[in-house]
Design a protein around this motif. Structure first.
Motif, mmCIF file in Angstrom:
data_model
loop_
_atom_site.group_PDB
_atom_site.id
_atom_site.type_symbol
_atom_site.label_atom_id
_atom_site.label_comp_id
_atom_site.label_asym_id
_atom_site.label_seq_id
_atom_site.Cartn_x
_atom_site.Cartn_y
_atom_site.Cartn_z
ATOM 1 N N ASP A 9 0.849 -1.192 0.000
ATOM 2 C CA ASP A 9 0.000 0.000 0.000
ATOM 3 C C ASP A 9 0.877 1.231 0.000
ATOM 4 N N TYR A 10 0.483 2.181 -0.794
ATOM 5 C CA TYR A 10 1.211 3.431 -0.834
ATOM 6 C C TYR A 10 0.498 4.434 0.041
ATOM 7 N N LYS A 11 1.230 5.370 0.582
ATOM 8 C CA LYS A 11 0.604 6.347 1.471
ATOM 9 C C LYS A 11 -0.426 7.187 0.726
ATOM 10 N N ARG A 12 -1.348 7.749 1.467
ATOM 11 C CA ARG A 12 -2.417 8.580 0.913
ATOM 12 C C ARG A 12 -1.838 9.923 0.488
ATOM 13 N N TYR A 51 -6.278 10.564 -2.646
ATOM 14 C CA TYR A 51 -6.038 9.454 -3.554
ATOM 15 C C TYR A 51 -5.202 8.418 -2.828
ATOM 16 N N THR A 52 -5.606 7.175 -2.912
ATOM 17 C CA THR A 52 -4.817 6.075 -2.381
ATOM 18 C C THR A 52 -4.457 5.181 -3.563
ATOM 19 N N ASN A 105 9.970 4.384 -0.260
ATOM 20 C CA ASN A 105 10.816 3.983 -1.381
ATOM 21 C C ASN A 105 10.056 3.918 -2.695
ATOM 22 N N ILE A 106 8.772 4.256 -2.666
ATOM 23 C CA ILE A 106 7.963 4.274 -3.884
ATOM 24 C C ILE A 106 7.493 5.697 -4.127
ATOM 25 N N SER A 107 7.743 6.174 -5.308
ATOM 26 C CA SER A 107 7.323 7.522 -5.695
ATOM 27 C C SER A 107 6.242 7.411 -6.767
ATOM 28 N N VAL A 108 5.104 8.058 -6.512
ATOM 29 C CA VAL A 108 4.021 8.095 -7.499
ATOM 30 C C VAL A 108 3.859 9.547 -7.915
ATOM 31 N N VAL A 109 3.983 9.793 -9.223
ATOM 32 C CA VAL A 109 3.970 11.159 -9.754
ATOM 33 C C VAL A 109 2.922 11.277 -10.845
ATOM 34 N N ALA A 110 2.171 12.373 -10.803
ATOM 35 C CA ALA A 110 1.215 12.675 -11.873
ATOM 36 C C ALA A 110 1.917 13.562 -12.893
ATOM 37 N N SER A 111 1.842 13.193 -14.156
ATOM 38 C CA SER A 111 2.466 13.981 -15.214
ATOM 39 C C SER A 111 1.530 15.118 -15.619
#
Length: 157
Positions: A2-5, A13-14, A35-41
């Motif tokens: 699970d990635y942080k909110r 967004y989760t 250690n996980i990066s989620v990026v919106a382009s």
């Protein structure tokens, strides 16, 4: 994993991210959501409006040893507002708190502000909410001579 909110404006967004890698790394307590990066382009954003932005997940700090194999949310819908500037006359507010007093023979005159107006820039919806702007000074000591104070600038709705 699970990635942080993530909170964007007033929307939460989760995102669930599935990773693949060596078990001694993936199961190590040092390997966390950080250690996980989620990026919106935002490359498709060209003007104010609502856009569906693609999400991209990557692993940080474990290059080559761990890879992202799935991300539960592929896009998010985000609204962008037009950036505007507006000028506001600056007024003053003096709050006399406990401990404030004037020394013998002194009188309090009208304060003199270093600027008469402020230009504020931001999203048009937020700027439209501002009705006035004031410089707030809280006095909590005895004044024995003319003094200069830094004021807190407050945008009022």
């Amino acid at each position: 994993m699970d990635y942080k909110r993530v909170r964007i404006a007033e929307q939460d967004y989760t995102v669930d991210v599935t990773v693949k890698g060596l078990s001694y790394i993936v199961n190590d307590s040092k390997f966390t959501n950080e250690n996980i990066s989620v990026v919106a382009s935002c490359s498709s954003v060209t003007a104010a409006g609502t856009y569906d932005l693609p999400l991209n997940a990557t692993v940080v700090g474990f290059s080559g040893d761990v890879e992202v194999v799935n991300i539960s949310l592929k896009t998010i819908s985000v609204s962008f507002d037009e950036r505007v500037s507006k000028s506001f006359a600056l007024t003053e507010e003096i709050k006399e708190l406990d401990g404030y007093s004037l020394g013998a023979g002194l009188i309090r005159e009208n304060p003199i502000l270093s600027v008469e107006k402020l230009d504020i820039s931001g999203p048009s919806k937020e700027i439209a909410k501002i009705s006035s702007v004031k410089a707030l000074v809280e006095l909590n000591k005895q004044l024995t001579a003319t003094e200069r104070f830094e004021a807190e600038i407050i945008a009022e709705s």
